[in-house]
Motif scaffolding. Structure first.
Motif, PDB file in Angstrom:
ATOM      1  N   TYR A 181       4.153 -68.561  -1.025  1.00 33.63           N
ATOM      2  CA  TYR A 181       3.489 -69.862  -0.904  1.00 33.63           C
ATOM      3  C   TYR A 181       3.459 -70.314   0.551  1.00 33.63           C
ATOM      4  O   TYR A 181       2.449 -70.825   1.034  1.00 33.63           O
ATOM      5  N   PHE A 182       4.569 -70.132   1.258  1.00 32.53           N
ATOM      6  CA  PHE A 182       4.627 -70.538   2.652  1.00 32.53           C
ATOM      7  C   PHE A 182       3.580 -69.788   3.479  1.00 32.53           C
ATOM      8  O   PHE A 182       2.889 -70.379   4.313  1.00 32.53           O
ATOM      9  N   GLY A 183       3.453 -68.486   3.232  1.00 29.09           N
ATOM     10  CA  GLY A 183       2.455 -67.693   3.943  1.00 29.09           C
ATOM     11  C   GLY A 183       1.038 -68.148   3.655  1.00 29.09           C
ATOM     12  O   GLY A 183       0.216 -68.284   4.563  1.00 29.09           O
ATOM     13  N   VAL A 184       0.760 -68.409   2.389  1.00 25.91           N
ATOM     14  CA  VAL A 184      -0.580 -68.861   1.996  1.00 25.91           C
ATOM     15  C   VAL A 184      -0.876 -70.228   2.596  1.00 25.91           C
ATOM     16  O   VAL A 184      -1.969 -70.472   3.125  1.00 25.91           O
ATOM     17  N   LEU A 185       0.094 -71.134   2.531  1.00 25.84           N
ATOM     18  CA  LEU A 185      -0.114 -72.479   3.076  1.00 25.84           C
ATOM     19  C   LEU A 185      -0.266 -72.455   4.596  1.00 25.84           C
ATOM     20  O   LEU A 185      -1.067 -73.204   5.156  1.00 25.84           O
ATOM     21  N   THR A 186       0.480 -71.595   5.261  1.00 23.51           N
ATOM     22  CA  THR A 186       0.333 -71.454   6.712  1.00 23.51           C
ATOM     23  C   THR A 186      -1.063 -70.939   7.043  1.00 23.51           C
ATOM     24  O   THR A 186      -1.730 -71.461   7.950  1.00 23.51           O
ATOM     25  N   ALA A 187      -1.501 -69.927   6.317  1.00 20.76           N
ATOM     26  CA  ALA A 187      -2.843 -69.385   6.546  1.00 20.76           C
ATOM     27  C   ALA A 187      -3.911 -70.448   6.292  1.00 20.76           C
ATOM     28  O   ALA A 187      -4.869 -70.578   7.070  1.00 20.76           O
ATOM     29  N   LEU A 188      -3.739 -71.222   5.241  1.00 23.19           N
ATOM     30  CA  LEU A 188      -4.707 -72.272   4.918  1.00 23.19           C
ATOM     31  C   LEU A 188      -4.735 -73.343   6.015  1.00 23.19           C
ATOM     32  O   LEU A 188      -5.811 -73.787   6.436  1.00 23.19           O
ATOM     33  N   TRP A 237      10.808 -82.499   3.327  1.00 20.04           N
ATOM     34  CA  TRP A 237      10.417 -82.676   4.724  1.00 20.04           C
ATOM     35  C   TRP A 237      10.752 -81.450   5.572  1.00 20.04           C
ATOM     36  O   TRP A 237      10.057 -81.169   6.542  1.00 20.04           O
ATOM     37  N   ARG A 238      11.819 -80.699   5.206  1.00 16.04           N
ATOM     38  CA  ARG A 238      12.180 -79.529   6.015  1.00 16.04           C
ATOM     39  C   ARG A 238      11.104 -78.446   5.934  1.00 16.04           C
ATOM     40  O   ARG A 238      10.769 -77.835   6.942  1.00 16.04           O
ATOM     41  N   GLU A 239      10.622 -78.214   4.734  1.00 15.27           N
ATOM     42  CA  GLU A 239       9.553 -77.211   4.565  1.00 15.27           C
ATOM     43  C   GLU A 239       8.294 -77.668   5.294  1.00 15.27           C
ATOM     44  O   GLU A 239       7.615 -76.866   5.932  1.00 15.27           O
ATOM     45  N   ALA A 240       7.980 -78.959   5.177  1.00 17.99           N
ATOM     46  CA  ALA A 240       6.791 -79.489   5.850  1.00 17.99           C
ATOM     47  C   ALA A 240       6.937 -79.386   7.369  1.00 17.99           C
ATOM     48  O   ALA A 240       5.975 -79.048   8.067  1.00 17.99           O
ATOM     49  N   LEU A 241       8.145 -79.650   7.865  1.00 11.85           N
ATOM     50  CA  LEU A 241       8.390 -79.537   9.308  1.00 11.85           C
ATOM     51  C   LEU A 241       8.226 -78.098   9.777  1.00 11.85           C
ATOM     52  O   LEU A 241       7.565 -77.837  10.788  1.00 11.85           O
ATOM     53  N   LEU A 242       8.810 -77.167   9.055  1.00 17.95           N
ATOM     54  CA  LEU A 242       8.694 -75.759   9.428  1.00 17.95           C
ATOM     55  C   LEU A 242       7.235 -75.319   9.425  1.00 17.95           C
ATOM     56  O   LEU A 242       6.765 -74.685  10.377  1.00 17.95           O
ATOM     57  N   LEU A 243       6.520 -75.676   8.381  1.00 17.19           N
ATOM     58  CA  LEU A 243       5.098 -75.315   8.297  1.00 17.19           C
ATOM     59  C   LEU A 243       4.314 -75.950   9.438  1.00 17.19           C
ATOM     60  O   LEU A 243       3.487 -75.289  10.079  1.00 17.19           O
ATOM     61  N   SER A 244       4.592 -77.199   9.726  1.00 10.92           N
ATOM     62  CA  SER A 244       3.879 -77.895  10.795  1.00 10.92           C
ATOM     63  C   SER A 244       4.122 -77.229  12.144  1.00 10.92           C
ATOM     64  O   SER A 244       3.184 -76.972  12.902  1.00 10.92           O
TER      65      SER A 244
END
Length: 164
Positions: free
Chosen positions: A7-14, A52-59
Motif C-alpha cells: 500500500y505504501f508503494g502504491v500510495l507513494t507512486a500515486l 500521522w507517522r505514516e502520512a509524514l513518511l509518505l509526505s
C-alpha cells in the motif's frame, strides 16, 4: 506487514503521479509557490486511514523523490518546510475530532504556504516576501477546500479498505 508495504508503494507512486500531473497544468497564479497541491490528496487520505507517522513518511518520501525528478534542492527545502508544518497542524486538528476533512485540509493548505513563506524569508534574508501572505492564505484556503472535499468523498468510498 507485506500489505502495508505494498500500500505504501502504491500510495507513494500515486502521490508522485499527482505531482507530475501538477507540473503539466499550465496555470500561473502570478505569485510564486501557489499550486493546487494534488499530491496532498493522498497525504490527507493516508492521515485518515492510518496515522500521522505514516502520512509524514509518505509526505517526506514523496517530496524528496518529486524534488529530484521535477524540481531542485530549493524546491525540496521549500516543500519539506511546508509539508511538515502542514501535516503537524492537520494531525493536531484531526485529534480534536471537531473539524471536517475539508476544514483540516484547509488548515493544512494555509500552513503549507506559511511554512514555505518562512523558508523564503530566511533564504532571501528579508521579510518583504511577507507581502505575499494574504494571497498565499487565500490560495491555501481555496486549494485546501478543494483537496479536502475530494479527500472526503474518496474516504467515504474506501471506508472499508484498510491500509494496515
Amino acid at each position: 506487514m507485506k500489505n502495508r508495504a505494498a500500500y505504501f508503494g502504491v500510495l507513494t507512486a500515486l502521490a508522485l503521479i499527482f505531482s507530475y500531473i501538477e507540473t503539466l497544468i499550465p496555470i500561473q497564479f502570478g505569485v510564486p509557490g501557489i499550486k493546487l497541491g494534488l499530491a496532498n490528496l493522498i497525504i490527507v487520505i493516508v492521515l485518515y486511514k492510518t496515522d500521522w507517522r505514516e502520512a509524514l513518511l509518505l509526505s517526506v518520501v514523496r517530496i524528496i523523490i518529486a524534488g529530484f525528478i521535477f524540481g531542485n534542492l530549493f524546491s525540496i527545502v521549500y516543500s519539506l518546510a511546508g509539508g511538515v508544518l502542514s501535516l503537524a497542524v492537520m494531525a493536531l486538528l484531526k485529534r480534536k475530532d471537531r473539524f471536517s476533512v475539508a476544514g483540516i485540509s484547509m488548515a493544512g493548505g494555509v500552513c503549507h504556504n506559511i511554512g514555505q513563506l518562512i523558508v523564503a524569508m530566511i533564504v532571501v534574508e528579508t521579510y518583504q516576501v511577507g507581502y505575499y501572505l494574504p494571497v498565499l492564505l487565500i490560495a491555501g484556503l481555496i486549494t485546501g477546500a478543494v483537496i479536502g472535499a475530494v479527500a472526503g468523498e474518496v474516504l467515504k468510498r474506501i471506508r472499508n479498505l484498510s491500509f494496515q
